[in-house]
Enzyme design. Structure first.
Site, short mmCIF file in Angstrom:
data_model
loop_
_atom_site.label_atom_id
_atom_site.label_comp_id
_atom_site.label_asym_id
_atom_site.label_seq_id
_atom_site.Cartn_x
_atom_site.Cartn_y
_atom_site.Cartn_z
N CYS A 1 36.44 46.56 39.86
CA CYS A 1 37.81 46.36 40.34
C CYS A 1 38.30 47.46 41.30
CB CYS A 1 38.81 46.15 39.21
SG CYS A 1 38.25 46.50 37.58
N ARG B 1 26.58 51.25 32.80
CA ARG B 1 27.33 51.74 31.65
C ARG B 1 26.37 52.43 30.70
NH1 ARG B 1 31.39 46.55 30.60
NH2 ARG B 1 32.22 46.57 32.72
N GLN C 1 27.60 41.73 37.42
CA GLN C 1 28.72 40.88 37.01
C GLN C 1 29.06 39.89 38.10
OE1 GLN C 1 31.56 44.12 36.30
NE2 GLN C 1 31.66 43.42 34.19
N ASP D 1 31.82 38.94 39.33
CA ASP D 1 33.15 39.48 39.12
C ASP D 1 34.12 39.03 40.21
OD1 ASP D 1 35.03 40.98 37.89
OD2 ASP D 1 34.12 42.93 38.28
N HIS E 1 38.15 38.91 41.69
CA HIS E 1 39.48 39.52 41.61
C HIS E 1 40.43 38.71 42.47
CE1 HIS E 1 36.88 42.93 40.40
NE2 HIS E 1 37.83 43.05 39.50
N LYS F 1 43.56 38.84 27.84
CA LYS F 1 42.57 38.01 28.52
C LYS F 1 42.32 36.70 27.82
CE LYS F 1 38.72 40.65 26.44
NZ LYS F 1 37.68 41.64 26.69
N HIS G 1 41.45 39.42 36.88
CA HIS G 1 40.02 39.72 36.83
C HIS G 1 39.35 38.49 36.22
CE1 HIS G 1 40.80 44.21 36.94
NE2 HIS G 1 41.95 43.76 36.50
#
Length: 576
Positions: free
Chosen positions: A268, A297, A315, A317, A319, A399, A445
């Site tokens: 993000c 991570r 990911q 991912d 946005h 979420k 997200h």
RNA sequence: GCUGGCGUAGCUCAGCCGGUAGAGCAGCUGAUUUGUAAUCAGCAGGCCGGAGGUUCAAAUCCUCUCGCCAGCUCCA
């Protein structure tokens, strides 16, 4: 019959059995689980081993046979403290969790007394089918700083058939282990030199890229534009986003030119920097960006597990920067996309949850309330049923979570969409509204698969390695019966590759049977068998992975059929 | 990270109350040219995860370390 009460009762019976073997055993908590029960125990000056399990089971059977009633009574707290004076964990419970209770609930069977809210079955004879399972480590209250305990697991079902069925599922799951499949199908590997990091082999990367193509297509349909942001960004950025203070122990850091950097654990902030490049009008919103973001991570060594839990993953991912009134529509579109994507992979049993504010979080109460209500409204207006997961939201916002059930009835959390009012404020994001004033956009997200790596692991187990034609790294192998057909086979293979199919040849000096066996073990969807007959007749004999034979077809017929199957992303191998 | 178990040929595993390693498959070579899940024979292959230690002698026992497995805890 209440299966939960049965399993919980079985836990008490197990405790009684353990007490018979070790009269000084200390019991902590003993609840039911999804498939049975466990009890956390401490054996002062000793421990239980796997050899003890059959002994415990034997005593439990004896207790069950005795059909002893479970007696329930409420006793004053003081009396309970006296009653459990030799059970230190019960005393701890009485003095913490139950410290404000006037009286507490106690169950007894065969003189075995336990502090317990119940409910229980009527007598010990009401236990269906059970079996001792395993012993694992645990801690008092789940905290590694506390006393170590042993968690003794049992499985328990209402009937013998269900127990058998469950054991079969476990066996099947073991057979489908994606770590084994990954090795056998030569998809990926792990190495000591980088624990938790995936090495994708040619075939695995083919699969990976095909997945990515499919996800990209879905995001394009949602109107998203793909971006790519750097993997190493200054540490300061992560302080600003709040990730540093929440996750610094799980992040990788590096340094250059005396400046501290973090390897991105999230995409993000990168996306946000792109948003901040220019000033947007309300007419530009929603702005939908997406990234196949590779994140690192630093997961605890003990949690690593094949592709399911890695230290670097990709990911899908997304946005979305939008106005508050656009949230519902965006969620609606996303939910549709999620259900469609899962159905293509054969995951039709999807459940939806809203996860609410966790203990460790940022943002005001009002923002959390608004965001949570927005999620609920979006789901309710779209007729999506959902459950609530209290306190399981992200630190920046609530979420929606999407869970699927695989063919072994195991639950997997995959997709998510999260409302975030915090990050836009932290980064001073703005757009110009129709009122000419500047406002902060809402950041959504979202991810459909979550982690590509993990999803591939889940999917490999779901299909037991037998990938559908559209995803199979090798779609067809040309198998010759004798060397005489090799030249023809080579030309055929080239022709098929020219048509866009992923085709290999097997010219190894083995018999056809062996080549077929090898192709079967590789779970290759189509085996094209070439003998003298096919070369003479200029047609094909195709063996499907399922064992079915399609004989006497032309090359064109084969290509057309397979292409249709691929285009439809069908999970069958041949048109009806 | 914590508790417990494990680490032997490319793979799956045997050997482990100490006496310097074995099988099957895969690989290579040769013979066989074969119609829908394993042709036969021969050969080659291992500093027994790594580093220390005990011992006349360590794959085997001890310590540390790395990794894997089953759980616990965690998961933006």
């Amino acid at each position: 019959m209440d299966i939960k009460a049965m399993r919980h009762s079985a836990a008490h019976i197990m405790a009684e059995a353990i007490k018979e073997l070790h009269p000084n055993a200390q019991f902590a908590f003993g609840p039911e689980t999804q498939n049975g029960f466990y009890y956390d125990v401490e054996i002062p000056g000793g421990s239980l081993t796997n050899e003890d399990l059959p002994k415990i089971e034997k005593i439990m059977k004896k207790i069950i046979k005795s059909k002893t009633p479970f007696h329930h009574r409420d006793v004053p707290r003081d009396e309970a403290l006296e009653l459990f004076k030799d059970q230190k964990y019960k005393v701890k419970t009485l003095n913490s969790l139950l410290k404000d209770e006037q009286s507490v609930s106690v169950y007894t069977q065969n003189g075995f007394v336990d502090l317990c809210r119940g409910p229980h079955v009527e007598n010990t004879g009401n236990i269906g089918a059970f079996a001792m399972d395993k012993i694992a480590g645990a801690y008092w209250l789940g905290n590694a700083e506390n006393e170590p305990l042993q968690r003794i697991y049992g499985i328990c079902f209402a009937t013998k058939e269900e127990l058998k069925e469950y054991k079969k599922l476990l066996e099947e799951a073991k057979k489908r282990d994606h770590r084994v499949t990954g090795k056998k199908l030569d998809l990926f590997s792990f190495h000591d030199e980088g624990a938790g990091f995936v090495f994708w082999h040619p075939r695995g990367l083919t699969l990976f890229n095909l997945m990515v193509d499919f996800i990209r297509e879905g995001y394009r349909k949602l109107g998203a534009q793909e971006i790519r942001t750097p993997e190493i960004l200054s540490e300061e950025l992560w302080h600003r986003s709040g990730h540093y203070e929440n996750f610094k122990d799980d992040m990788y850091f590096t340094e250059a030119d005396e400046r501290r950097y973090a390897i991105k654990p999230m995409n993000c902030p990168g996306s946000i920097l792109i948003y901040k490049e220019k000033l947007y009008s309300y007419r530009d919103l929603p702005l939908r960006l997406m990234e196949m973001g590779h994140v690192h991570r630093f997961e605890l060594s003990g949690v690593l597990h094949g592709l399911f839990r890695v230290r670097a993953f990709t990911q899908d991912d997304g946005h979305i920067y939008c106005m508050p009134e656009q949230i519902e529509e965006e969620i609606k579109r996303f939910v549709e996309s999620v259900f469609y994507t899962y159905s293509i992979f054969g995951f039709d049993d999807v459940s939806v949850f809203i996860a609410t504010r966790p203990d460790q979080s940022i943002g005001s109460d009002e923002e959390w309330e608004n965001a949570t209500v927005a999620l609920k409204n979006a789901l309710e207006k779209n007729g999506v049923e959902y459950g609530i997961k209290e306190g399981e939201g992200a630190f920046y916002g609530p979420k929606i979570e999407f869970n699927v059930k695989d063919c072994l009835k195991r639950n997997w959390q995959l997709g998510t969409i999260q409302v975030d009012f915090s990050m836009p404020r932290r980064f001073d994001l703005e757009y110009v509204g129709s009122d000419s004033a500047r406002h902060a956009p809402v950041l959504l997200h979202r991810a459909i698969l979550g982690s590509l790596e993990r999803f591939i692991g889940i999917y490999l187990e779901h299909v037991a390695g037998a990938l559908p034609a559209w995803l199979a790294p090798v779609q067809a192998v040309v198998i010759t019966i004798a060397e005489g057909q090799n030249e023809y086979a080579r030309k055929l293979s080239e022709k098929l590759v020219g048509k866009g199919l992923r085709v290999e040849t097997d010219f190894s000096p083995e018999r056809m049977n062996k080549k077929i066996r090898n192709a079967q073990l590789q779970k290759i969807p189509y085996m094209i068998i070439l003998g003298e007959k096919e070369v003479m007749d200029k047609n094909l004999s195709v063996r499907l992975r399922t064992g079915e034979n399609i004989n006497g077809i032309t090359v064109e017929e084969f290509v057309d059929s397979v292409k249709e199957i691929i285009k439809n992303r069908s999970d069958t191998l041949w048109p009806e």
